[in-house]
Design a protein around this motif. Structure first.
Motif, PDB file in Angstrom:
ATOM      1  N   ASP A 548       0.854  -1.185   0.000  1.00 45.84           N
ATOM      2  CA  ASP A 548       0.000   0.000   0.000  1.00 45.84           C
ATOM      3  C   ASP A 548       0.890   1.234   0.000  1.00 45.84           C
ATOM      4  OD1 ASP A 548      -1.851   1.978   0.337  1.00 45.84           O
ATOM      5  OD2 ASP A 548      -2.510   1.355   2.340  1.00 45.84           O
ATOM      6  N   GLU A 550       0.134   4.150   0.176  1.00 44.54           N
ATOM      7  CA  GLU A 550      -0.370   5.187   1.082  1.00 44.54           C
ATOM      8  C   GLU A 550       0.035   4.912   2.529  1.00 44.54           C
ATOM      9  OE1 GLU A 550      -1.759   7.844  -0.011  1.00 44.54           O
ATOM     10  OE2 GLU A 550      -1.970   7.187  -2.099  1.00 44.54           O
ATOM     11  N   ASP A 551       0.631   3.761   2.786  1.00 46.31           N
ATOM     12  CA  ASP A 551       1.045   3.391   4.144  1.00 46.31           C
ATOM     13  C   ASP A 551       2.379   4.070   4.459  1.00 46.31           C
ATOM     14  OD1 ASP A 551       1.990   2.175   6.482  1.00 46.31           O
ATOM     15  OD2 ASP A 551       1.037   0.260   6.015  1.00 46.31           O
ATOM     16  N   LYS A 552       2.331   5.153   5.214  1.00 47.74           N
ATOM     17  CA  LYS A 552       3.523   5.959   5.465  1.00 47.74           C
ATOM     18  C   LYS A 552       4.582   5.200   6.257  1.00 47.74           C
ATOM     19  CE  LYS A 552       1.114  10.422   5.369  1.00 47.74           C
ATOM     20  NZ  LYS A 552      -0.257   9.969   5.234  1.00 47.74           N
ATOM     21  N   GLN A 553       4.148   4.359   7.186  1.00 44.59           N
ATOM     22  CA  GLN A 553       5.113   3.605   7.991  1.00 44.59           C
ATOM     23  C   GLN A 553       5.798   2.521   7.167  1.00 44.59           C
ATOM     24  OE1 GLN A 553       6.062   4.504  11.088  1.00 44.59           O
ATOM     25  NE2 GLN A 553       4.676   6.228  10.725  1.00 44.59           N
ATOM     26  N   LEU A 554       5.039   1.904   6.266  1.00 41.72           N
ATOM     27  CA  LEU A 554       5.611   0.848   5.435  1.00 41.72           C
ATOM     28  C   LEU A 554       6.688   1.405   4.511  1.00 41.72           C
ATOM     29  CD1 LEU A 554       5.555  -2.119   4.545  1.00 41.72           C
ATOM     30  CD2 LEU A 554       3.771  -1.498   2.892  1.00 41.72           C
TER      31      LEU A 554
END
Length: 574
Positions: A548, A550-554
């Protein structure tokens, strides 16, 4: 829009390779560029501050500057806090209108949008860019206990008309906005600017001039004639004169620190603690005998008695001292400080490099490391300049060094941060690292464990990574690649050479192997059809990885890189 403003906007469109054909959008970018260039002393990417689109809350440009750095990601706040030990923030808000008058309704909309930006209960819909800026702002405000002082805010409402300060309607809207913003009890200062075509035109022209300053240097001696040096002086300068060299009209520190890749080391640095202790102590007048002082190199000089005007100057030694002095510029006894100063006037680049190396002995970087770094940077700049044709780029080892060169297309400039991030993403396969922990990479430069700017590295690998960044950025700007993938641009860069070449990554100290690997990739980058296809293939791999974006942590994690590389390997098998 009047003829002069049209010409100035057209000049920016050309030098920045802007793709928009709409006059209103071009004027917005013109105003964003001009305002930020005058408030921020380093080169920046215009797309990072332009927010004007649907659901922009009446704002065309937002820039958040913390500790002298333009913030692009939330994580940079934590990096700066850890490195500097404090936060010093300035917010810039810009609204640009091509109309020749100042409409109070448009001003109300702009000012309401700024108030809404800081509101804990927003009433306006926000686009992706506004939301990102608010996320950064929240991280800043959540660390209020670490503020050196409350943040500053500056707003700029700009039209192509003539601003009349006696217009009661305009002034009442301006004053109401300022009083409303004060009620938030957040800001140390609020600066409300209303600019017409003349004012914004003057500011734009200022961005093209080399930096200069005038000061009084009475306590000095003139040094003997030296080959390669036009004039040289040694003496002490009181802080009230030194600040004319160090600080701009907007109270920001000038970006005048040559060959200093690592930048200011923060107040937690032992050397800087010692400098600050002297300034804050009972005898600040001892500063001139306890500190090694500052060395300045200027290209040209004009003198009239003790009045000196220097042009295109840089502080080649004294970055740490200068930053600590800037931090204490409002101290009660700061004017008791006298700064030892060496002023050298030369346009010989070799002489400049020798001065930089010989005078830098106060920080932890060893002279041989500094010499290698300085020479590598200079040689890399020359390598970029040797490339002609469609792939012509400019390596900017000193911030804004090409500003006054009218022949340089500014979007073709590769800055030191861009070079570090693109090179590291490709040749160290760590795009997650440059997205999140860029500060840690910079801290290691010049040390034995660093994998970048090593003296035996071949320059073609750096140029190839810079060209890769430029091409991808150009496709984003032209709309040929969906801008939603900007947030994973360094992952795309990592994949491009893997897709463009069947060769393994070469040892970077072998000219033959590096050129064998890089030149075919460069050829593909210079062919638009080949380049867009390979970039799109890279995006397809990212999409197929199932991550994803949009997953900032990833995006900050090593697992993201591993999943994308696994997706690439799966594509090879099919």
């Amino acid at each position: 829009m009047d003829r002069i403003t049209k010409q100035l906007v057209a000049d920016l469109v050309k030098t920045q390779e802007l793709k928009s054909n709409k006059e209103s959008e071009q004027f917005e970018e013109f105003c964003n560029y001009t305002v930020l260039s005058n408030e921020y002393g380093k080169t920046f990417d215009l797309t990072n501050v332009s927010v004007g689109s649907g659901q922009d809350t009446g704002i065309d440009g937002i820039a958040i500057i913390v500790n002298g750095h333009l913030i692009e990601e939330v994580d940079e706040i934590d990096d700066l806090l850890a490195n500097n030990g404090y936060l010093d923030a300035t917010y810039l808000f810009i609204q640009a209108k091509t109309s020749s008058c100042f409409k109070t309704q448009e001003m109300h909309s702009f000012y309401f949008g700024i108030n809404d930006f800081f509101s804990e209960e927003s009433t306006l819909p926000r686009n992706r860019e506004i939301s990102k800026a608010i996320e950064i702002s929240e991280q800043i405000l959540n660390n209020a206990s670490e503020f050196k002082g409350n943040p500053k805010v500056k707003s700029f409402f700009i039209t192509t008309g003539i601003y009349n300060e006696e217009d009661k309607n305009v002034s009442s809207v301006r004053d109401k906005f300022k009083s409303d913003l004060k009620l938030l009890n957040i800001f140390d200062s609020i600066d409300v600017n209303i600019l017409g075509s003349n004012e914004i035109g003057k500011l734009y022209r200022k961005t093209k001039n080399p930096i200069s300053t005038t000061f009084n240097f009475s306590n000095k001696v003139t040094l003997q004639d030296i080959d390669g040096i036009n004039q040289s002086y040694y003496g002490v300068l009181p802080f009230n004169e030194f600040k004319k060299i160090l600080i701009g009209d907007n109270d920001n520190i000038n970006n005048i620190f040559d060959d200093n890749v690592r930048d200011f080391q923060g107040i937690n640095n032992p050397v800087n603690k010692s400098i600050a202790k002297t300034i804050e102590g009972e005898n600040p007048d001892l500063f001139s005998v306890l500190n090694n002082g500052v060395a300045i190199v200027a290209n040209t000089i004009k003198t009239s008695g003790n009045t000196f005007t220097i042009f295109d100057y840089q502080i080649v030694n004294g970055c740490q001292t200068s930053n600590v002095l800037y931090d204490h510029r409002h101290d009660q006894d700061i004017d008791k400080i006298n700064i030892p100063l060496r002023l050298i006037v030369t346009d010989d680049e070799d002489v400049k490099s020798k001065i930089t190396v010989s005078t830098n002995n106060q920080t932890a970087i060893k002279k041989e490391q500094l010499s290698a770094m300085s020479n590598f940077q200079k040689n890399l700049e020359h390598y970029y300049l040797s490339i002609e044709g469609e792939g012509k780029l400019y390596y900017e080892r000193r911030s804004k060094q090409y500003n006054s060169d009218r022949s340089v297309i500014k979007r073709r400039i590769i800055t030191v941060p861009i070079q570090i991030k693109s090179f590291s993403s490709i040749f160290s396969k760590n795009p997650h690292h440059v997205t999140s922990y860029f500060g840690n990479i910079v801290k290691k430069i010049g040390e034995s464990g660093s994998s970048i700017f090593k003296s035996d590295h071949q320059y073609a690998s750096y140029y190839m990574s810079g060209l890769c960044f430029y091409r991808l950025d150009s496709f984003f700007n032209s709309g040929m690649i969906d801008s939603k993938y900007r947030k994973v641009k360094f992952f795309i860069l990592m994949l491009f050479p893997l897709l463009a070449s069947e060769e393994e990554l070469p040892p970077l100290n072998s000219q033959k192997k590096v050129e064998k690997y890089c030149i075919p990739i460069i050829d593909k980058l210079n062919n638009q059809d080949d380049a867009i296809k390979l970039f799109q293939d890279a995006i397809d791999i990212i999409d197929c990885s199932g991550i994803d974006i949009e997953d900032k942590q990833l995006i900050k994690s090593k697992s993201m890189t591993e999943k994308i590389l696994a997706s690439y390997n799966n594509k090879l098998k099919t």
